[in-house]
Design a protein around this motif. Structure first.
Motif, PDB file in Angstrom:
ATOM      1  N   LYS A  43     -23.699   3.139   8.305  1.00  0.00           N
ATOM      2  CA  LYS A  43     -22.634   4.065   7.905  1.00  0.00           C
ATOM      3  C   LYS A  43     -21.757   3.447   6.821  1.00  0.00           C
ATOM      4  O   LYS A  43     -21.343   4.129   5.874  1.00  0.00           O
ATOM      5  N   ASP A  44     -21.471   2.142   6.934  1.00  0.00           N
ATOM      6  CA  ASP A  44     -20.702   1.461   5.883  1.00  0.00           C
ATOM      7  C   ASP A  44     -21.460   1.508   4.558  1.00  0.00           C
ATOM      8  O   ASP A  44     -20.862   1.679   3.493  1.00  0.00           O
ATOM      9  N   ALA A  45     -22.782   1.322   4.638  1.00  0.00           N
ATOM     10  CA  ALA A  45     -23.597   1.348   3.419  1.00  0.00           C
ATOM     11  C   ALA A  45     -23.537   2.719   2.754  1.00  0.00           C
ATOM     12  O   ALA A  45     -23.438   2.824   1.522  1.00  0.00           O
ATOM     13  N   LEU A  46     -23.590   3.780   3.556  1.00  0.00           N
ATOM     14  CA  LEU A  46     -23.456   5.130   3.002  1.00  0.00           C
ATOM     15  C   LEU A  46     -22.107   5.309   2.320  1.00  0.00           C
ATOM     16  O   LEU A  46     -22.003   5.908   1.241  1.00  0.00           O
ATOM     17  N   ALA A  47     -21.054   4.764   2.951  1.00  0.00           N
ATOM     18  CA  ALA A  47     -19.715   4.896   2.387  1.00  0.00           C
ATOM     19  C   ALA A  47     -19.578   4.124   1.082  1.00  0.00           C
ATOM     20  O   ALA A  47     -19.060   4.632   0.081  1.00  0.00           O
ATOM     21  N   ILE A  48     -20.053   2.892   1.072  1.00  0.00           N
ATOM     22  CA  ILE A  48     -19.886   2.024  -0.099  1.00  0.00           C
ATOM     23  C   ILE A  48     -20.712   2.519  -1.282  1.00  0.00           C
ATOM     24  O   ILE A  48     -20.250   2.475  -2.432  1.00  0.00           O
ATOM     25  N   THR A  49     -21.906   3.000  -1.004  1.00  0.00           N
ATOM     26  CA  THR A  49     -22.754   3.490  -2.091  1.00  0.00           C
ATOM     27  C   THR A  49     -22.423   4.922  -2.492  1.00  0.00           C
ATOM     28  O   THR A  49     -22.888   5.390  -3.536  1.00  0.00           O
ATOM     29  N   GLY A  50     -21.671   5.614  -1.671  1.00  0.00           N
ATOM     30  CA  GLY A  50     -21.368   7.012  -1.951  1.00  0.00           C
ATOM     31  C   GLY A  50     -22.559   7.920  -1.737  1.00  0.00           C
ATOM     32  O   GLY A  50     -22.587   9.055  -2.229  1.00  0.00           O
ATOM     33  N   SER A  51     -23.554   7.464  -0.976  1.00  0.00           N
ATOM     34  CA  SER A  51     -24.774   8.234  -0.768  1.00  0.00           C
ATOM     35  C   SER A  51     -24.593   9.409   0.183  1.00  0.00           C
ATOM     36  O   SER A  51     -25.440  10.301   0.230  1.00  0.00           O
ATOM     37  N   ALA A  52     -23.531   9.400   0.956  1.00  0.00           N
ATOM     38  CA  ALA A  52     -23.206  10.504   1.864  1.00  0.00           C
ATOM     39  C   ALA A  52     -21.683  10.567   1.974  1.00  0.00           C
ATOM     40  O   ALA A  52     -20.998   9.553   1.795  1.00  0.00           O
ATOM     41  N   PRO A  53     -21.153  11.742   2.286  1.00  0.00           N
ATOM     42  CA  PRO A  53     -19.690  11.900   2.326  1.00  0.00           C
ATOM     43  C   PRO A  53     -19.066  11.339   3.602  1.00  0.00           C
ATOM     44  O   PRO A  53     -18.403  12.049   4.364  1.00  0.00           O
ATOM     45  N   VAL A  54     -19.309  10.045   3.834  1.00  0.00           N
ATOM     46  CA  VAL A  54     -18.765   9.389   5.023  1.00  0.00           C
ATOM     47  C   VAL A  54     -17.243   9.263   4.917  1.00  0.00           C
ATOM     48  O   VAL A  54     -16.508   9.531   5.870  1.00  0.00           O
ATOM     49  N   VAL A 151     -41.159   3.145  26.950  1.00  0.00           N
ATOM     50  CA  VAL A 151     -39.988   3.723  26.282  1.00  0.00           C
ATOM     51  C   VAL A 151     -40.091   3.395  24.802  1.00  0.00           C
ATOM     52  O   VAL A 151     -40.232   2.226  24.424  1.00  0.00           O
ATOM     53  N   ALA A 152     -40.044   4.422  23.967  1.00  0.00           N
ATOM     54  CA  ALA A 152     -40.139   4.233  22.519  1.00  0.00           C
ATOM     55  C   ALA A 152     -38.758   3.962  21.932  1.00  0.00           C
ATOM     56  O   ALA A 152     -37.769   4.563  22.352  1.00  0.00           O
ATOM     57  N   VAL A 153     -38.707   3.071  20.969  1.00  0.00           N
ATOM     58  CA  VAL A 153     -37.479   2.799  20.216  1.00  0.00           C
ATOM     59  C   VAL A 153     -37.804   2.977  18.742  1.00  0.00           C
ATOM     60  O   VAL A 153     -38.601   2.225  18.171  1.00  0.00           O
ATOM     61  N   THR A 154     -37.227   3.987  18.106  1.00  0.00           N
ATOM     62  CA  THR A 154     -37.479   4.203  16.682  1.00  0.00           C
ATOM     63  C   THR A 154     -36.520   3.339  15.858  1.00  0.00           C
ATOM     64  O   THR A 154     -35.477   2.922  16.339  1.00  0.00           O
ATOM     65  N   GLY A 155     -36.921   3.066  14.621  1.00  0.00           N
ATOM     66  CA  GLY A 155     -36.101   2.181  13.791  1.00  0.00           C
ATOM     67  C   GLY A 155     -35.869   0.854  14.465  1.00  0.00           C
ATOM     68  O   GLY A 155     -34.782   0.268  14.402  1.00  0.00           O
ATOM     69  N   ALA A 156     -36.922   0.355  15.102  1.00  0.00           N
ATOM     70  CA  ALA A 156     -36.760  -0.779  16.015  1.00  0.00           C
ATOM     71  C   ALA A 156     -36.313  -2.063  15.341  1.00  0.00           C
ATOM     72  O   ALA A 156     -35.739  -2.939  15.993  1.00  0.00           O
ATOM     73  N   ALA A 157     -36.556  -2.220  14.051  1.00  0.00           N
ATOM     74  CA  ALA A 157     -36.149  -3.449  13.365  1.00  0.00           C
ATOM     75  C   ALA A 157     -34.731  -3.371  12.827  1.00  0.00           C
ATOM     76  O   ALA A 157     -34.209  -4.360  12.312  1.00  0.00           O
ATOM     77  N   LEU A 313     -30.207   1.275   2.641  1.00  0.00           N
ATOM     78  CA  LEU A 313     -30.787   2.574   2.298  1.00  0.00           C
ATOM     79  C   LEU A 313     -32.243   2.460   1.878  1.00  0.00           C
ATOM     80  O   LEU A 313     -32.974   3.454   1.882  1.00  0.00           O
ATOM     81  N   THR A 314     -32.682   1.260   1.524  1.00  0.00           N
ATOM     82  CA  THR A 314     -34.077   1.043   1.138  1.00  0.00           C
ATOM     83  C   THR A 314     -34.883   0.393   2.268  1.00  0.00           C
ATOM     84  O   THR A 314     -36.042   0.028   2.070  1.00  0.00           O
ATOM     85  N   GLY A 315     -34.263   0.246   3.440  1.00  0.00           N
ATOM     86  CA  GLY A 315     -34.969  -0.318   4.588  1.00  0.00           C
ATOM     87  C   GLY A 315     -35.208  -1.804   4.498  1.00  0.00           C
ATOM     88  O   GLY A 315     -36.128  -2.325   5.135  1.00  0.00           O
ATOM     89  N   ASP A 316     -34.383  -2.516   3.717  1.00  0.00           N
ATOM     90  CA  ASP A 316     -34.591  -3.946   3.518  1.00  0.00           C
ATOM     91  C   ASP A 316     -33.682  -4.814   4.383  1.00  0.00           C
ATOM     92  O   ASP A 316     -33.528  -6.005   4.112  1.00  0.00           O
ATOM     93  N   ILE A 317     -33.080  -4.227   5.408  1.00  0.00           N
ATOM     94  CA  ILE A 317     -32.203  -4.974   6.310  1.00  0.00           C
ATOM     95  C   ILE A 317     -32.854  -5.058   7.680  1.00  0.00           C
ATOM     96  O   ILE A 317     -33.300  -4.055   8.235  1.00  0.00           O
ATOM     97  N   ARG A 318     -32.925  -6.256   8.212  1.00  0.00           N
ATOM     98  CA  ARG A 318     -33.431  -6.470   9.564  1.00  0.00           C
ATOM     99  C   ARG A 318     -32.252  -6.816  10.474  1.00  0.00           C
ATOM    100  O   ARG A 318     -31.410  -7.643  10.143  1.00  0.00           O
ATOM    101  N   GLY A 319     -32.197  -6.179  11.651  1.00  0.00           N
ATOM    102  CA  GLY A 319     -31.200  -6.550  12.639  1.00  0.00           C
ATOM    103  C   GLY A 319     -29.784  -6.280  12.194  1.00  0.00           C
ATOM    104  O   GLY A 319     -29.464  -5.236  11.640  1.00  0.00           O
ATOM    105  N   ARG A 320     -28.909  -7.255  12.407  1.00  0.00           N
ATOM    106  CA  ARG A 320     -27.479  -7.083  12.230  1.00  0.00           C
ATOM    107  C   ARG A 320     -26.972  -7.908  11.056  1.00  0.00           C
ATOM    108  O   ARG A 320     -27.473  -8.999  10.785  1.00  0.00           O
TER     109      ARG A 320
END
Length: 330
Positions: A43-54, A151-157, A313-320
């Motif tokens: 959510k912070d990434a969306l706010a900082i990049t302006g990619s969504a009206p967070v 149990v399935a976990v999506t976006g698991a990484a 936003l490009t899926g290049d972040i793992r974990g926290r």
């Protein structure tokens, strides 16, 4: 003057800068906190990049999470020197957030730092981990147990997914980790995933009902992924939905709900009532494997936050991603 990331907008142009602000300009609230650690979330990434009206109010200091030390307080529950956590409540969206050396917030939004956690560890967990615990608790409340099946976990990484995988595995569940990054298979197995599922298996056009495959799920994606997951959920199963990384739509049918008795449990971590969020944090402090938790996180300096945000936003972040704002505070 204190360091802060500030998002502003003039007409249709958004700017983001690491700058200095006068603490006197912090919003009028009843607790002032010296921020020790913050985080960078999707959510912070969306706010900082302006990619969504967070961000709905400018100027804005982003950062939906922080842990720190109370500087001064007029709230009856907190005094100077107390260590506290904040997640959600619109902070970083409509209220100034944690990517700054100080924050001023309502005391009712705070959670005392649980015994057994450092402030860094609290941010290694962050909103992502706290949301993951709410999801796990929702599955258990609906009767999904380790004996129920996979149990399935999506976006698991990602942030929520990695902590959900760890929590479920620790509780004895067979975790089916769904990811679009095959390179993360070893990482997910180290967290306790039993099987790795390519995201493409849940990305095609959803059927009203698919083969009964999962006893439940934790979904951060929404849209087609969630629709497919629901169609593959076994009779009486539950899916906890907490994200919309793939979209806000849900191209599903009512079939899983009326023919298999599937439950879709919505998870809101932002406005979650204080007793429920405190219980989640106490559970996290009591049972989360802190050694494995540390392996989920990377540090990014406050000065590097703006450059790092687009990687979410490009899926290049793992974990926290944790941000040491003033780590000497503890």
């Amino acid at each position: 003057m204190i360091d802060a990331i500030v998002i502003d907008k003039t007409d249709d142009t958004q700017t983001v800068d690491l700058t200095q602000i006068d603490p006197a300009t912090l919003p009028e609230r009843d607790v002032t906190i010296d921020v020790a650690w913050s985080t960078l979330n999707y959510k912070d990434a969306l706010a900082i990049t302006g990619s969504a009206p967070v961000v709905r109010k400018f100027p804005m200091v982003p950062g939906i999470d922080f842990a720190g030390v109370v500087r001064d307080s007029s709230h009856p529950d907190y005094k100077a020197g107390d260590k506290v956590i904040l997640n959600g409540w619109g902070v970083g969206e409509v209220h100034w957030g944690g990517l700054a050396k100080q924050a001023r917030v309502k005391g009712d939004w705070l959670v005392p730092l649980p015994d057994g956690l450092t402030m860094r560890q609290a941010m290694e967990i962050g909103t992502a981990g706290y949301t993951a615990m709410l999801c796990v608790q929702a599955l258990e409340a609906q009767g999904v147990t380790p004996d129920s099946g996979p149990v399935a976990v999506t976006g698991a990484a990602g942030g929520v997914g990695s902590v959900a995988t760890l929590l479920l595995a620790q509780r004895g569940y067979h975790v089916a980790a769904v990811t679009g990054r095959a390179s993360e298979a070893d990482f997910l197995k180290q967290l306790g995933a039993v099987e790795i599922i390519d995201r493409e298996e849940l990305s095609g056009k959803p059927r009203p009902l698919g083969k009964e495959r999962f006893a439940g799920g934790v979904d951060v994606a929404g849209s087609t992924v969630l629709a497919n997951l629901l169609s593959m959920t076994r009779y009486g199963g539950t899916v906890a939905a907490c994200g919309l990384a793939a979209g806000m739509d849900l191209p599903a049918s009512v079939a899983p709900f009326i023919l298999r008795g599937v439950t879709l449990a919505g998870i809101d971590s932002v406005m979650c009532p204080a007793p429920k969020r405190r219980a989640a944090w106490q559970a996290l402090a009591a049972e989360l494997d802190l050694a494995k938790l540390g392996g989920l996180s990377v540090e990014v300096a406050l000065s590097d936050v703006i450059a790092t945000a687009p990687k979410f936003l490009t899926g290049d972040i793992r974990g926290r991603v944790v941000v040491p704002v003033a780590p000497d505070l503890g």
